[in-house]
Design a protein around this motif. Structure first.
Motif, mmCIF file in Angstrom:
data_model
loop_
_atom_site.group_PDB
_atom_site.id
_atom_site.type_symbol
_atom_site.label_atom_id
_atom_site.label_comp_id
_atom_site.label_asym_id
_atom_site.label_seq_id
_atom_site.Cartn_x
_atom_site.Cartn_y
_atom_site.Cartn_z
ATOM 1 N N GLU B 65 0.827 -1.203 0.000
ATOM 2 C CA GLU B 65 0.000 0.000 0.000
ATOM 3 C C GLU B 65 0.867 1.261 0.000
ATOM 4 O O GLU B 65 0.608 2.213 -0.760
ATOM 5 N N GLU B 68 2.291 1.887 -3.365
ATOM 6 C CA GLU B 68 1.261 2.414 -4.264
ATOM 7 C C GLU B 68 1.130 3.925 -4.103
ATOM 8 O O GLU B 68 1.123 4.677 -5.065
ATOM 9 N N HIS B 69 1.042 4.367 -2.828
ATOM 10 C CA HIS B 69 0.947 5.813 -2.550
ATOM 11 C C HIS B 69 2.172 6.538 -3.102
ATOM 12 O O HIS B 69 2.073 7.651 -3.608
ATOM 13 N N LYS B 71 4.062 5.607 -5.650
ATOM 14 C CA LYS B 71 3.988 5.656 -7.112
ATOM 15 C C LYS B 71 2.953 6.680 -7.577
ATOM 16 O O LYS B 71 3.170 7.396 -8.546
ATOM 17 N N ASN B 72 1.817 6.751 -6.872
ATOM 18 C CA ASN B 72 0.735 7.645 -7.289
ATOM 19 C C ASN B 72 1.089 9.119 -7.165
ATOM 20 O O ASN B 72 0.912 9.883 -8.092
ATOM 21 N N ASN B 73 1.559 9.520 -5.989
ATOM 22 C CA ASN B 73 1.796 10.969 -5.802
ATOM 23 C C ASN B 73 2.961 11.265 -4.858
ATOM 24 O O ASN B 73 3.011 12.323 -4.251
#
Lengths: 142, 161
Positions: B65, B68-69, B71-73
């Motif tokens: 998780e 993911e965060h 990679k996203n922003n």
């Protein structure tokens, strides 16, 4: 024989709580039901958790843990133990707090006791010079 | 994207040293804990979140998780202090895209087969393997428990193992 007697357990970084217990013995006398488990620098969370658990498992219900630092390992370990044991935990150990807790050791099951211990410990923190100046100012005005 | 104020590996995660020293020293206003173990212990997770000092926000993510965060922003906003509980988690995050360039080792726990290398920091063979692997990826690794310690480079530390 009545129910088992509540105890006070002190948890501090490096074990300074033990000195505090010694000091309060001078003021209050008996400290038989007050003990300390120091958090030593090389302990892991689990090392310390197991040590404290060993003691807490033998303590009567409503016994009180006092930790030195909110957010520190002493507090985190106690918080985790409160999941499995009926204990009370407060942080911010100081002399007035421990003294009040020792004087209240037989009424720790009364919810008001904990509130009073917290209030007394906070009332013990004062800006002494500020208090003196305020009192001098008031008396000169009067 | 957020600024990474400090990335630290510390087996105790959020505790006295981190809150009283590193949070202020690094000028962080957020703490992100990346630990799969913590995600399996919601009670403990809440204890850490409750311990947040005024002005600091705490987020706890599992490794997947968290990555993911990232990679996203890049974790969004703020100055972030990132905490891992062990080297295995750090390596797992690295391999999932959290390619941090500088890491502080603050504490790796204890145990019978571990050797103390600096202050209370210990290593075992497995840790050394991971550290070498990260060094090969050009991650700058230094050992430091509190700000008052002189940071010790990995090459110096490995001589003591």
């Amino acid at each position: 024989m009545g129910s088992p007697k509540a105890e006070i357990l002190i948890l501090t970084h490096g074990g300074w709580g033990e000195k505090l217990i010694d000091s309060l013995k001078m003021i209050w006398g008996s400290t038989d039901r007050v003990s300390e488990i120091p958090l030593i620098a090389h302990y892991t969370f689990d090392d310390y958790f197991e040590k404290v658990k060993g003691k807490v498992a033998q303590m009567a219900e409503h016994s009180l843990i006092i930790t030195d630092l909110f957010g520190g390992t002493t507090s985190n370990v106690s918080a985790k133990l409160s999941q499995d044991y009926n204990i009370q935990v407060i942080s911010g150990l100081n002399a007035p707090m421990l003294l009040e807790a020792m004087m209240s050791i037989d009424t720790l099951d009364d919810p008001q006791t904990l509130q009073r211990i917290l209030a007394v410990s906070q009332q013990g923190c004062k800006d002494i010079v500020g208090e003196i100046r305020a009192s001098l100012k008031n008396s000169s005005v009067g | 994207m957020a600024t990474i104020a400090l990335c630290r590996v510390d087996s105790r995660l959020i505790h006295g040293q981190v809150l009283t020293k590193w949070l202020g020293q690094s000028d962080a206003n957020r703490i992100i804990v990346m630990s799969d173990m913590l995600m399996q212990d919601p009670f403990m997770k809440n204890i850490y979140i409750m311990a947040a000092p005024p002005g600091a926000e705490i987020d706890c993510y599992g490794i997947d998780e968290g990555c993911e965060h990232w990679k996203n922003n890049q974790f969004g906003k703020g100055n972030v202090l990132i905490l891992f509980g062990d080297l295995k988690s750090l390596l797992a995050a690295w391999e999932k895209g959290f390619e941090i360039k500088k890491v502080q080792i603050g504490g790796l726990g204890g145990g019978p087969k571990r050797k103390a290398v600096f202050q209370n920091i210990t290593l075992d063979d497995h840790d050394v393997e991971i550290l070498k692997e990260l060094a090969a990826k050009e991650v700058e690794i230094f050992f430091q428990t509190i700000p008052e310690d002189t940071p010790q480079a990995l090459s110096q530390i490995l001589k003591k193992y």
